[in-house]
Design a protein around this motif. Structure first.
Motif, PDB file in Angstrom:
ATOM      1  N   GLU A   1       0.850  -1.239   0.052  1.00  0.00           N
ATOM      2  CA  GLU A   1      -0.123   0.109  -0.117  1.00  0.00           C
ATOM      3  C   GLU A   1       0.836   1.372  -0.017  1.00  0.00           C
ATOM      4  O   GLU A   1       1.806   1.347   0.657  1.00  0.00           O
ATOM      5  N   VAL A   2       0.505   2.261  -1.029  1.00  0.00           N
ATOM      6  CA  VAL A   2       1.256   3.498  -0.985  1.00  0.00           C
ATOM      7  C   VAL A   2       0.451   4.543  -0.370  1.00  0.00           C
ATOM      8  O   VAL A   2      -0.718   4.879  -0.782  1.00  0.00           O
ATOM      9  N   PHE A   3       1.204   5.613   0.230  1.00  0.00           N
ATOM     10  CA  PHE A   3       0.824   6.724   0.953  1.00  0.00           C
ATOM     11  C   PHE A   3       1.597   7.941   0.801  1.00  0.00           C
ATOM     12  O   PHE A   3       2.871   8.049   0.784  1.00  0.00           O
ATOM     13  N   LEU A   4       0.866   9.006   0.343  1.00  0.00           N
ATOM     14  CA  LEU A   4       1.443  10.514   0.022  1.00  0.00           C
ATOM     15  C   LEU A   4       0.699  11.440   1.103  1.00  0.00           C
ATOM     16  O   LEU A   4      -0.277  11.149   1.381  1.00  0.00           O
ATOM     17  N   ARG A   5       1.897  12.197   1.315  1.00  0.00           N
ATOM     18  CA  ARG A   5       1.097  13.509   2.061  1.00  0.00           C
ATOM     19  C   ARG A   5       2.300  14.827   1.941  1.00  0.00           C
ATOM     20  O   ARG A   5       3.482  14.456   1.526  1.00  0.00           O
ATOM     21  N   PRO A   6       1.948  15.720   1.956  1.00  0.00           N
ATOM     22  CA  PRO A   6       2.990  17.004   1.931  1.00  0.00           C
ATOM     23  C   PRO A   6       3.993  16.673   2.870  1.00  0.00           C
ATOM     24  O   PRO A   6       3.958  16.371   4.080  1.00  0.00           O
ATOM     25  N   PHE A   7       5.223  17.092   2.488  1.00  0.00           N
ATOM     26  CA  PHE A   7       6.323  17.035   3.338  1.00  0.00           C
ATOM     27  C   PHE A   7       6.361  18.438   4.049  1.00  0.00           C
ATOM     28  O   PHE A   7       6.261  19.478   3.615  1.00  0.00           O
ATOM     29  N   ASN A   8       6.626  18.341   5.525  1.00  0.00           N
ATOM     30  CA  ASN A   8       6.810  19.511   6.290  1.00  0.00           C
ATOM     31  C   ASN A   8       8.170  20.305   5.989  1.00  0.00           C
ATOM     32  O   ASN A   8       9.160  19.704   6.607  1.00  0.00           O
ATOM     33  N   GLY A   9       8.291  21.185   5.018  1.00  0.00           N
ATOM     34  CA  GLY A   9       9.615  22.056   4.958  1.00  0.00           C
ATOM     35  C   GLY A   9      10.483  21.517   3.812  1.00  0.00           C
ATOM     36  O   GLY A   9       9.756  20.792   2.864  1.00  0.00           O
ATOM     37  N   GLU A  10      11.766  21.507   4.294  1.00  0.00           N
ATOM     38  CA  GLU A  10      12.593  20.910   2.863  1.00  0.00           C
ATOM     39  C   GLU A  10      13.677  20.043   3.728  1.00  0.00           C
ATOM     40  O   GLU A  10      14.180  20.043   4.614  1.00  0.00           O
ATOM     41  N   PRO A  11      13.703  18.768   2.799  1.00  0.00           N
ATOM     42  CA  PRO A  11      14.521  17.866   3.316  1.00  0.00           C
ATOM     43  C   PRO A  11      16.012  18.220   3.433  1.00  0.00           C
ATOM     44  O   PRO A  11      16.518  18.880   2.474  1.00  0.00           O
ATOM     45  N   ILE A  12      16.802  18.039   4.663  1.00  0.00           N
ATOM     46  CA  ILE A  12      18.000  18.776   4.969  1.00  0.00           C
ATOM     47  C   ILE A  12      18.831  17.999   3.959  1.00  0.00           C
ATOM     48  O   ILE A  12      20.118  18.543   3.592  1.00  0.00           O
ATOM     49  N   THR A  13      18.803  16.695   3.575  1.00  0.00           N
ATOM     50  CA  THR A  13      19.781  15.867   2.857  1.00  0.00           C
ATOM     51  C   THR A  13      19.302  15.966   1.324  1.00  0.00           C
ATOM     52  O   THR A  13      19.893  15.365   0.637  1.00  0.00           O
ATOM     53  N   GLY A  14      18.319  16.693   0.893  1.00  0.00           N
ATOM     54  CA  GLY A  14      17.719  16.888  -0.378  1.00  0.00           C
ATOM     55  C   GLY A  14      16.595  15.874  -0.773  1.00  0.00           C
ATOM     56  O   GLY A  14      16.682  14.880   0.045  1.00  0.00           O
ATOM     57  N   ALA A  15      16.145  15.720  -1.740  1.00  0.00           N
ATOM     58  CA  ALA A  15      15.307  14.837  -2.181  1.00  0.00           C
ATOM     59  C   ALA A  15      15.745  13.366  -2.212  1.00  0.00           C
ATOM     60  O   ALA A  15      16.941  13.290  -3.136  1.00  0.00           O
ATOM     61  N   LYS A  16      15.280  12.386  -1.794  1.00  0.00           N
ATOM     62  CA  LYS A  16      15.829  11.050  -1.686  1.00  0.00           C
ATOM     63  C   LYS A  16      14.718  10.005  -1.720  1.00  0.00           C
ATOM     64  O   LYS A  16      13.679  10.072  -1.432  1.00  0.00           O
ATOM     65  N   LEU A  17      15.383   8.907  -2.374  1.00  0.00           N
ATOM     66  CA  LEU A  17      14.321   7.552  -2.368  1.00  0.00           C
ATOM     67  C   LEU A  17      15.363   6.778  -1.481  1.00  0.00           C
ATOM     68  O   LEU A  17      16.357   6.627  -1.829  1.00  0.00           O
ATOM     69  N   LEU A  18      14.650   5.976  -0.581  1.00  0.00           N
ATOM     70  CA  LEU A  18      15.343   4.853   0.422  1.00  0.00           C
ATOM     71  C   LEU A  18      14.315   3.995   0.559  1.00  0.00           C
ATOM     72  O   LEU A  18      13.429   3.889   0.549  1.00  0.00           O
ATOM     73  N   THR A  19      15.058   2.763   0.742  1.00  0.00           N
ATOM     74  CA  THR A  19      14.553   1.461   0.890  1.00  0.00           C
ATOM     75  C   THR A  19      15.172   0.430   1.956  1.00  0.00           C
ATOM     76  O   THR A  19      16.393   0.832   2.315  1.00  0.00           O
ATOM     77  N   ILE A  20      14.303  -0.269   2.504  1.00  0.00           N
ATOM     78  CA  ILE A  20      14.773  -1.299   3.625  1.00  0.00           C
ATOM     79  C   ILE A  20      14.262  -2.572   3.240  1.00  0.00           C
ATOM     80  O   ILE A  20      13.270  -2.850   3.141  1.00  0.00           O
ATOM     81  N   GLY A  21      15.588  -3.657   3.352  1.00  0.00           N
ATOM     82  CA  GLY A  21      14.799  -5.041   2.955  1.00  0.00           C
ATOM     83  C   GLY A  21      15.885  -5.793   1.909  1.00  0.00           C
ATOM     84  O   GLY A  21      16.666  -4.964   1.266  1.00  0.00           O
ATOM     85  N   PRO A  22      15.770  -6.966   1.796  1.00  0.00           N
ATOM     86  CA  PRO A  22      16.715  -7.633   1.016  1.00  0.00           C
ATOM     87  C   PRO A  22      16.221  -7.293  -0.500  1.00  0.00           C
ATOM     88  O   PRO A  22      15.190  -6.953  -1.061  1.00  0.00           O
ATOM     89  N   GLY A  23      17.328  -7.052  -1.141  1.00  0.00           N
ATOM     90  CA  GLY A  23      17.161  -6.458  -2.458  1.00  0.00           C
ATOM     91  C   GLY A  23      17.480  -5.005  -2.588  1.00  0.00           C
ATOM     92  O   GLY A  23      17.580  -4.322  -3.786  1.00  0.00           O
ATOM     93  N   SER A  24      17.836  -4.508  -1.449  1.00  0.00           N
ATOM     94  CA  SER A  24      17.950  -2.869  -1.518  1.00  0.00           C
ATOM     95  C   SER A  24      19.401  -2.740  -2.245  1.00  0.00           C
ATOM     96  O   SER A  24      20.291  -3.144  -1.503  1.00  0.00           O
TER      97      SER A  24
END
Length: 310
Positions: free
Chosen positions: A261-284
């Motif tokens: 299931e995918v969830f979207l919401r507005p991000f509060n402010g600006e990410p200090i590390t910049g825009a990112k895609l991150l994953t956790i689990g086998p195959g990352s």
């Protein structure tokens, strides 16, 4: 004395949602919470989402280690350095693969005597409880020494399913209170006592999955998010990301839970590390993430209307 409340639960169960609920509720009641967040990849991403009502100096992200084992000394040392505050309370969110029993056992050793013994709150996704396949043991472990169990993802769940989950939770931990998030009385949490339940040992190293992240460019449209989440391997249990969409000035945060299931919401402010895609689990793997992002752009180009010169 200052209470320490650790929040545990499986990936995507709703730990950060509970943390934000507790943080806002305590602030509204005149308390001064200090927050520690632990994640394998970029804990700053979730930390930023809490800064609408609390100064960032009262939030400590811990990235790259697991606070129930390799990161326990770092966590304990940091907690001991937390400044004393009037009506202070410390809230700790563990990563979704933590051995909750070991965390509670080791955290309380060596803390300053101004702190009460740590207590644990476990978040349980009623919809997906014990539907984790090979990860069921880990999820079961995470409720064994909790003083309070908070039920989440209960919308559209049948009463029979809810009762079944509650029954199984009581079998594994007969001492815990079981509530929904809206039924929590925050003034009573600091008065909870550590669990008396006897826990079964977990071979925790099995849950030390790989994780990674990569930069995420501005995406052409919102469908790219759903495409990225759908194309990433199902063995990856947790997907998070933050980026801009099209010409929008603000950032969008998204996540894919283990059930897809995918969830979207507005991000509060600006990410200090910049825009990112991150994953956790086998195959990352960064190369898989980068390939998936490129493919989402190809798919997006096929959706865009063809411009003609008239």
């Amino acid at each position: 004395m200052e209470a320490i409340i650790t929040i545990v639960g499986f990936l995507g169960a709703g730990k950060t949602t509970l943390l934000k609920h507790l943080t806002n509720s305590y602030i509204d009641k005149g308390w001064n919470p200090f927050i520690v967040l632990n994640d394998y990849e970029n804990a700053n991403l979730d930390a930023t989402q809490l800064t609408d009502k609390i100064d960032p100096k009262w939030i400590k992200p811990l990235t790259g280690s697991c606070i129930c084992c390799s990161g326990i000394n770092e966590l304990r040392n940091y907690v001991n350095r937390i400044p004393q505050r009037t009506n202070g309370i410390t809230l700790i969110e563990a990563n979704g693969t933590s051995d909750a029993c070991s965390l509670l056992e080791f955290l309380g050793v060596g803390l300053h005597d101004r702190f009460l013994p740590p207590i644990q709150v476990s978040v349980v996704d009623v919809k997906n409880w014990q539907k984790r396949g090979e990860h069921n043991e880990l999820e079961s472990n995470q409720i064994q020494v909790s003083s309070l169990i908070v039920l989440t993802h209960i919308k559209k769940i049948s009463e029979s399913r809810r009762l079944l989950v509650v029954k199984e939770l009581k079998e594994r931990n007969p001492f815990a209170k079981i509530l929904t998030m809206d039924a929590i009385d925050i003034t009573l949490l600091p008065e909870l006592l550590p669990s008396k339940n006897t826990a079964k040992k977990l071979e925790h190293q099995k849950a030390h999955w790989s994780s990674c992240s990569t930069d995420l460019p501005t995406l052409p449209d919102i469908n790219c998010i759903y495409n990225i989440c759908a194309m990433l391997p199902k063995s990856i249990l947790r997907v998070k990301g933050c980026t801009k969409i099209g010409q929008e000035k603000k950032y969008t945060y998204f996540e894919r839970n283990p059930d897809g299931e995918v969830f979207l919401r507005p991000f509060n402010g600006e990410p200090i590390t910049g825009a990112k895609l991150l994953t956790i689990g086998p195959g990352s793997d960064p190369s898989i993430l980068e390939k998936t992002i490129k493919e989402s752009f190809v798919t997006a180009n096929l959706r865009l209307p063809i411009k003609t010169n008239n």
